[in-house]
Design a protein around this motif. Sequence first.
Motif, mmCIF file in Angstrom:
data_model
loop_
_atom_site.group_PDB
_atom_site.id
_atom_site.type_symbol
_atom_site.label_atom_id
_atom_site.label_comp_id
_atom_site.label_asym_id
_atom_site.label_seq_id
_atom_site.Cartn_x
_atom_site.Cartn_y
_atom_site.Cartn_z
ATOM 1 N N ALA A 90 5.987 -29.444 -15.457
ATOM 2 C CA ALA A 90 6.257 -29.017 -17.003
ATOM 3 C C ALA A 90 8.053 -28.941 -16.254
ATOM 4 O O ALA A 90 8.277 -28.832 -14.908
ATOM 5 C CB ALA A 90 5.671 -27.319 -16.878
ATOM 6 N N THR A 93 7.073 -23.553 -14.084
ATOM 7 C CA THR A 93 6.147 -23.096 -13.971
ATOM 8 C C THR A 93 4.934 -23.328 -15.014
ATOM 9 O O THR A 93 3.909 -24.009 -14.857
ATOM 10 C CB THR A 93 5.332 -22.368 -13.074
ATOM 11 N N ASN A 142 11.664 -30.065 -20.827
ATOM 12 C CA ASN A 142 12.526 -30.006 -21.949
ATOM 13 C C ASN A 142 13.188 -30.970 -22.443
ATOM 14 O O ASN A 142 12.721 -32.042 -21.684
ATOM 15 C CB ASN A 142 13.858 -28.939 -21.444
ATOM 16 N N ASN A 149 12.521 -29.131 -34.933
ATOM 17 C CA ASN A 149 11.668 -29.004 -34.902
ATOM 18 C C ASN A 149 10.919 -28.842 -36.288
ATOM 19 O O ASN A 149 9.591 -28.853 -36.289
ATOM 20 C CB ASN A 149 10.694 -27.753 -33.428
ATOM 21 N N THR A 193 12.003 -19.857 -26.642
ATOM 22 C CA THR A 193 12.869 -19.984 -24.834
ATOM 23 C C THR A 193 14.564 -19.977 -25.201
ATOM 24 O O THR A 193 14.964 -20.082 -25.987
ATOM 25 C CB THR A 193 13.191 -21.779 -24.261
ATOM 26 N N PRO A 194 14.824 -19.273 -24.072
ATOM 27 C CA PRO A 194 16.346 -19.263 -24.361
ATOM 28 C C PRO A 194 17.070 -20.485 -24.600
ATOM 29 O O PRO A 194 16.480 -21.615 -24.177
ATOM 30 C CB PRO A 194 17.163 -18.484 -22.574
ATOM 31 N N CYS A 195 18.631 -20.641 -24.328
ATOM 32 C CA CYS A 195 19.006 -21.769 -25.541
ATOM 33 C C CYS A 195 20.120 -21.829 -24.930
ATOM 34 O O CYS A 195 21.065 -21.507 -25.993
ATOM 35 C CB CYS A 195 18.245 -22.954 -26.364
ATOM 36 N N ASN A 198 23.834 -27.301 -25.910
ATOM 37 C CA ASN A 198 22.025 -27.997 -25.833
ATOM 38 C C ASN A 198 23.300 -29.679 -26.420
ATOM 39 O O ASN A 198 24.082 -28.859 -26.812
ATOM 40 C CB ASN A 198 21.010 -28.205 -27.231
ATOM 41 N N TYR A 265 21.774 -17.024 -27.143
ATOM 42 C CA TYR A 265 21.460 -17.894 -26.168
ATOM 43 C C TYR A 265 19.721 -16.917 -25.708
ATOM 44 O O TYR A 265 19.159 -17.534 -25.527
ATOM 45 C CB TYR A 265 22.341 -16.739 -25.267
HETATM 46 P P1 FAD Z 1 7.103 -25.841 -20.426
HETATM 47 O O1 FAD Z 1 5.217 -25.630 -19.944
HETATM 48 O O2 FAD Z 1 7.464 -27.196 -19.345
HETATM 49 O O3 FAD Z 1 7.345 -26.214 -21.697
HETATM 50 C C1 FAD Z 1 8.453 -26.239 -23.068
HETATM 51 C C2 FAD Z 1 8.401 -26.382 -24.218
HETATM 52 O O4 FAD Z 1 9.693 -26.525 -24.300
HETATM 53 C C3 FAD Z 1 7.660 -27.611 -24.675
HETATM 54 O O5 FAD Z 1 6.458 -26.316 -25.316
HETATM 55 C C4 FAD Z 1 8.201 -28.233 -25.641
HETATM 56 O O6 FAD Z 1 8.144 -28.164 -27.249
HETATM 57 C C5 FAD Z 1 9.660 -27.094 -25.703
HETATM 58 N N1 FAD Z 1 10.525 -28.195 -25.972
HETATM 59 C C6 FAD Z 1 10.971 -28.652 -25.079
HETATM 60 N N2 FAD Z 1 12.591 -28.871 -25.046
HETATM 61 C C7 FAD Z 1 13.083 -28.821 -26.935
HETATM 62 C C8 FAD Z 1 14.070 -28.685 -27.653
HETATM 63 N N3 FAD Z 1 15.058 -29.289 -27.565
HETATM 64 N N4 FAD Z 1 14.415 -27.818 -28.661
HETATM 65 C C9 FAD Z 1 13.290 -26.467 -28.986
HETATM 66 N N5 FAD Z 1 11.793 -26.804 -27.469
HETATM 67 C C10 FAD Z 1 11.319 -27.744 -26.903
HETATM 68 N N6 FAD Z 1 16.355 -20.882 -20.027
HETATM 69 C C11 FAD Z 1 16.970 -19.675 -19.598
HETATM 70 O O7 FAD Z 1 16.694 -19.531 -18.469
HETATM 71 N N7 FAD Z 1 18.374 -20.151 -19.468
HETATM 72 C C12 FAD Z 1 18.800 -21.618 -19.780
HETATM 73 O O8 FAD Z 1 20.061 -21.803 -19.976
HETATM 74 C C13 FAD Z 1 18.780 -22.137 -20.395
HETATM 75 N N8 FAD Z 1 18.653 -23.337 -21.393
HETATM 76 C C14 FAD Z 1 17.758 -24.215 -22.036
HETATM 77 C C15 FAD Z 1 17.872 -25.187 -22.463
HETATM 78 C C16 FAD Z 1 17.649 -25.825 -23.710
HETATM 79 C C17 FAD Z 1 17.882 -26.832 -24.269
HETATM 80 C C18 FAD Z 1 15.644 -25.529 -23.676
HETATM 81 C C19 FAD Z 1 15.340 -26.401 -24.371
HETATM 82 C C20 FAD Z 1 15.358 -24.540 -22.545
HETATM 83 C C21 FAD Z 1 15.918 -24.216 -22.100
HETATM 84 N N9 FAD Z 1 15.650 -22.866 -21.285
HETATM 85 C C22 FAD Z 1 17.169 -22.469 -20.900
HETATM 86 C C23 FAD Z 1 14.671 -22.766 -21.191
HETATM 87 C C24 FAD Z 1 14.030 -23.366 -19.592
HETATM 88 O O9 FAD Z 1 14.474 -23.738 -19.860
HETATM 89 C C25 FAD Z 1 12.279 -23.849 -20.155
HETATM 90 O O10 FAD Z 1 12.507 -24.367 -20.868
HETATM 91 C C26 FAD Z 1 11.713 -21.910 -19.972
HETATM 92 O O11 FAD Z 1 11.943 -21.647 -18.998
HETATM 93 C C27 FAD Z 1 9.752 -22.533 -19.981
HETATM 94 O O12 FAD Z 1 9.478 -23.626 -18.910
HETATM 95 P P2 FAD Z 1 7.854 -23.663 -18.501
HETATM 96 O O13 FAD Z 1 7.949 -24.434 -17.752
HETATM 97 O O14 FAD Z 1 7.477 -22.750 -19.226
HETATM 98 O O15 FAD Z 1 8.318 -25.030 -19.932
#
Ligand code: FAD
Length: 398
Positions: A90, A93, A142, A149, A193-195, A198, A265
């Motif tokens: 992931a 976590t 990610n 989506n 999620t924040p973003c 990209n 964001y």
């Molecule tokens: P996981 O259990 O690994 O699941 C990830 C989920 O993200 C999946 O369900 C998938 O469907 C979805 N996903 C993957 N890629 C994309 C995408 N391109 N568009 C939409 N959904 C997607 N968090 C911050 O706090 N600060 C940041 O600056 C930040 N920047 C990010 C930039 C991007 C492009 C993305 C996609 C996420 C960003 N995040 C940011 C969120 C963070 O990186 C994690 O995705 C989040 O904390 C979830 O982690 P996890 O282990 O629970 O996710």
Amino acid sequence: MLPTRPHHKAKPLKATSPRPAKALCSECGLCDTRYVHYVKDACAFLNQQFETLETQVHGRPRQVDQWNDCYFGVHQQMFTARNRQPISGAQWTGIVSTLGMEMLRRGLVEGVVCVQQSETDRFQPQPILARTPEEVLAARVNKPTLSPNLSVLDLVEQSGLKRLLVIGVGCQIQALRAVEAHLGLEKLYVLGTPCVDNVTRAGLQKFLETTSRSPQTVVHYEFMQDYQVHFKHEDGSVERVPFFGLNTQELKDVFAPSCMTCFDYVNGLADLVVGYMGSPFGWQWLVVRNDRGQEMLKLIQDQLEFQPVTSSGNRRPAVQQSIPLYDQGLTLPMWVAKILGAVIGRTGPKGLEYARFSIDSHFARNYLYVWRHYPQKLAAHVPAFAQRIVGQYTLPKN
Ligand code: FAD
Ligand code: SF4
């Protein structure tokens, strides 16, 4: 009475047709569906409507005179948390995947919109309507590229689903909320999620080639709270590159124009947001925006460890100093960047103050971008909360 549906003649745009938002299109996927019918109203880059949509979703808009609202959006609670048993592979976590799987298992939803990777390219997004926990799990990590989506919304309609979870980033969720009433659903849950920053697939390649010692073996990367980009490689090794050492001149045009004009964001329209930037390294940051978000979190809270959120340091001097670095594309020698990164990493802002540092830096950069490239859009496109945040800094005059 069922809400109105798209006009029966509405058809997805052809893949080769220009998108209504032109260069600002973030490829959210709405235009690949019949819901393109609503694009003028729904597209995040054609119609900024946070106040209306926040009121629709959370019952009130964010209060611009409250700093916490300005930065983090409407919310009831924030937490630092992590999965007791992290999901291997992931992004962090795996709280997002855990929740998606649990909601399907417990029958709260019948489908989950998420994004897997293509079979041939780990960074090429493949949006899906997942019907099983295994399909949600396969979407973990990610895909750091623009992902359409919402392109599966027609499939949602054809499948006749009534209870749906959508996982997505801010621009996707803004468009989703704008068409929510037309989807014919009984219940929609939104896990955001924040973003930030990209890129297109080609832009990602340039970023990896400019920044990593071994671009072809990168499996995962993140801009971390220690002011370094962490690249994880196929062999499990982690490469760290300080933010202040990035080749900003080369990378100036790498981020998608949509992301250079985005002020969402923290994904202000999701029910629950899961990121990392407001929490210490290794932990995730949860923002519960409304009762639906509480309902979602309750489902998995026994699987998580919690800590209260904390905040320390003063971001303001670091943000003010970073504005010209971003703006003029200055690149520091790597040894200076490493020292600067190490000093700021030790003494600089932490927890929520780090999140504010990142929000301030990106909003200032994006404000300047809109002002220079789309001056006619500035007043309507930059929301009041972002104007207040940017107003704390001295910006270049031209
Ligand atoms: P996981 O259990 O690994 O699941 C990830 C989920 O993200 C999946 O369900 C998938 O469907 C979805 N996903 C993957 N890629 C994309 C995408 N391109 N568009 C939409 N959904 C997607 N968090 C911050 O706090 N600060 C940041 O600056 C930040 N920047 C990010 C930039 C991007 C492009 C993305 C996609 C996420 C960003 N995040 C940011 C969120 C963070 O990186 C994690 O995705 C989040 O904390 C979830 O982690 P996890 O282990 O629970 O996710
Ligand atoms: Fe269409 Fe989404 Fe692009 Fe806007 S961002 S033009 S809604 S695909």
